[in-house]
Design a protein around this motif. Sequence first.
Motif, PDB file in Angstrom:
ATOM      1  N   THR A 286       0.826  -1.212   0.000  1.00  0.00           N
ATOM      2  CA  THR A 286       0.000   0.000   0.000  1.00  0.00           C
ATOM      3  C   THR A 286       0.859   1.261   0.000  1.00  0.00           C
ATOM      4  O   THR A 286       0.334   2.365   0.070  1.00  0.00           O
TER       5      THR A 286
ATOM      6  N   LYS B 292      -5.196   1.194   0.181  1.00  0.00           N
ATOM      7  CA  LYS B 292      -4.891   1.469  -1.221  1.00  0.00           C
ATOM      8  C   LYS B 292      -4.787   0.152  -1.969  1.00  0.00           C
ATOM      9  O   LYS B 292      -4.223  -0.816  -1.453  1.00  0.00           O
ATOM     10  N   GLU B 293      -5.332   0.107  -3.168  1.00  0.00           N
ATOM     11  CA  GLU B 293      -5.121  -1.041  -4.036  1.00  0.00           C
ATOM     12  C   GLU B 293      -3.718  -0.948  -4.621  1.00  0.00           C
ATOM     13  O   GLU B 293      -3.264   0.138  -5.003  1.00  0.00           O
ATOM     14  N   SER B 294      -3.025  -2.079  -4.703  1.00  0.00           N
ATOM     15  CA  SER B 294      -1.614  -2.064  -5.090  1.00  0.00           C
ATOM     16  C   SER B 294      -1.378  -1.453  -6.464  1.00  0.00           C
ATOM     17  O   SER B 294      -0.334  -0.855  -6.718  1.00  0.00           O
ATOM     18  N   SER B 295      -2.345  -1.573  -7.370  1.00  0.00           N
ATOM     19  CA  SER B 295      -2.154  -1.081  -8.735  1.00  0.00           C
ATOM     20  C   SER B 295      -2.679   0.336  -8.941  1.00  0.00           C
ATOM     21  O   SER B 295      -2.559   0.888 -10.037  1.00  0.00           O
ATOM     22  N   GLU B 296      -3.249   0.928  -7.901  1.00  0.00           N
ATOM     23  CA  GLU B 296      -3.869   2.242  -8.037  1.00  0.00           C
ATOM     24  C   GLU B 296      -3.008   3.329  -7.390  1.00  0.00           C
ATOM     25  O   GLU B 296      -2.369   3.088  -6.371  1.00  0.00           O
ATOM     26  N   PRO B 297      -2.999   4.543  -7.970  1.00  0.00           N
ATOM     27  CA  PRO B 297      -2.223   5.637  -7.375  1.00  0.00           C
ATOM     28  C   PRO B 297      -2.978   6.384  -6.280  1.00  0.00           C
ATOM     29  O   PRO B 297      -2.441   7.313  -5.690  1.00  0.00           O
ATOM     30  N   ARG B 298      -4.221   5.997  -6.025  1.00  0.00           N
ATOM     31  CA  ARG B 298      -5.028   6.696  -5.032  1.00  0.00           C
ATOM     32  C   ARG B 298      -5.243   5.811  -3.809  1.00  0.00           C
ATOM     33  O   ARG B 298      -5.292   4.583  -3.907  1.00  0.00           O
ATOM     34  N   GLY B 299      -5.373   6.453  -2.662  1.00  0.00           N
ATOM     35  CA  GLY B 299      -5.632   5.734  -1.427  1.00  0.00           C
ATOM     36  C   GLY B 299      -6.372   6.629  -0.455  1.00  0.00           C
ATOM     37  O   GLY B 299      -6.660   7.795  -0.742  1.00  0.00           O
TER      38      GLY B 299
ATOM     39  N   SER C 293      -8.374  11.694   1.405  1.00  0.00           N
ATOM     40  CA  SER C 293      -8.134  11.114   0.091  1.00  0.00           C
ATOM     41  C   SER C 293      -6.718  11.484  -0.341  1.00  0.00           C
ATOM     42  O   SER C 293      -6.327  12.652  -0.285  1.00  0.00           O
TER      43      SER C 293
ATOM     44  N   THR D 132      -3.102  10.743  -2.998  1.00  0.00           N
ATOM     45  CA  THR D 132      -2.550  10.233  -4.253  1.00  0.00           C
ATOM     46  C   THR D 132      -1.037  10.122  -4.110  1.00  0.00           C
ATOM     47  O   THR D 132      -0.410  10.894  -3.381  1.00  0.00           O
TER      48      THR D 132
END
Length: 331
Positions: A39, A216-223, A238, A240
């Motif tokens: 994450t 956070k999803e491992s492949s996503e730039p947002r958390g 929120s 990034t």
Amino acid sequence: MLLTVTARDLMSKTFPQQQFVIPDLLPVGLTILAGRPKTCKSFLALSLACGVAAGGIVLGKISVQQADVLFLSLEDGERRLQNRVRGMFGEDDVIPAGLHICTSPPKSSPLTGGTKESDLRDFLKSKPSVKLVVIDTLGKFRMDEQDAGHKQNDGGYAREVKSLSRLKAIADDHGVAILVVHHTRKQQAGDGDRFDNILGSTGIFATVDNAWILEKESSEPRGVLYTQSRDIEAMQLSMTISSGGVWSISDDSKLLQVSRERQEILDLLVESGSPMKCKELSLKLKKPEDSIRQTLCRMVNDGELSRVGRGLYAGPTGNSSHEVTSGDKAA
């Protein structure tokens, strides 16, 4: 012999204001940052460390005063840290001299002999300019069992409370913020409080001053960063992360404005149709009573709630026909 103070004398005392390393987010004391693997929680910790050491803006939005930082990177070597710091600052930026890094560790480390309590205290005593200590990770940080006063038959709860209490004492004694990176459980509960997913016993959450969960999803730039504290309002931010590994608060994240916790309190009061006590709200929201009490006080000061009796809170419209008794007025 018990040392006591009367409630009247207690209320007459004046205490210094709470000190922050990152205003309204990271206070002096012990904070745990937990999340699942991948994450990028270590990147978040390093982003904060670099930002405080450089001074200026942290997380893209918060202005901080420059201070020295000790970063105990106990899972990553110097080569990996060099790449990460280079990615955060870029080729033309000046790397702050006040960021002190210790990896797992050469004997020339400033923490001679390892990362025991006495070494950490000695380092902070020798460098009073350090105001933030990052420990990445809790699992790699080992206090000396004998020095920490552990017994062989201590359970997990007792061990964690003792170990973290000593870290908290270091933070309080030296006036620093200690941020400890940790993990959440692999098998997470589908309902209930997300802070129950912090790996280990409930002694961890019970001992620290502040707890953060990064999701956070491992492949996503947002958390999303969730915060819970004894003394400051809970938040949901929120976030990034850039390609260089720098975390920032998203434009759609309303930092230090009405939090989810405030909205939940307002919703409960509307639903009940009558004033409620702090303990009632705490039980229904399944959150620490101290945290709810702090939020209630701030909501009263901000005009979002009103006190309508002894320990009773109502929405701004006085969402009840509660009649204040003479006993309530006396309170």
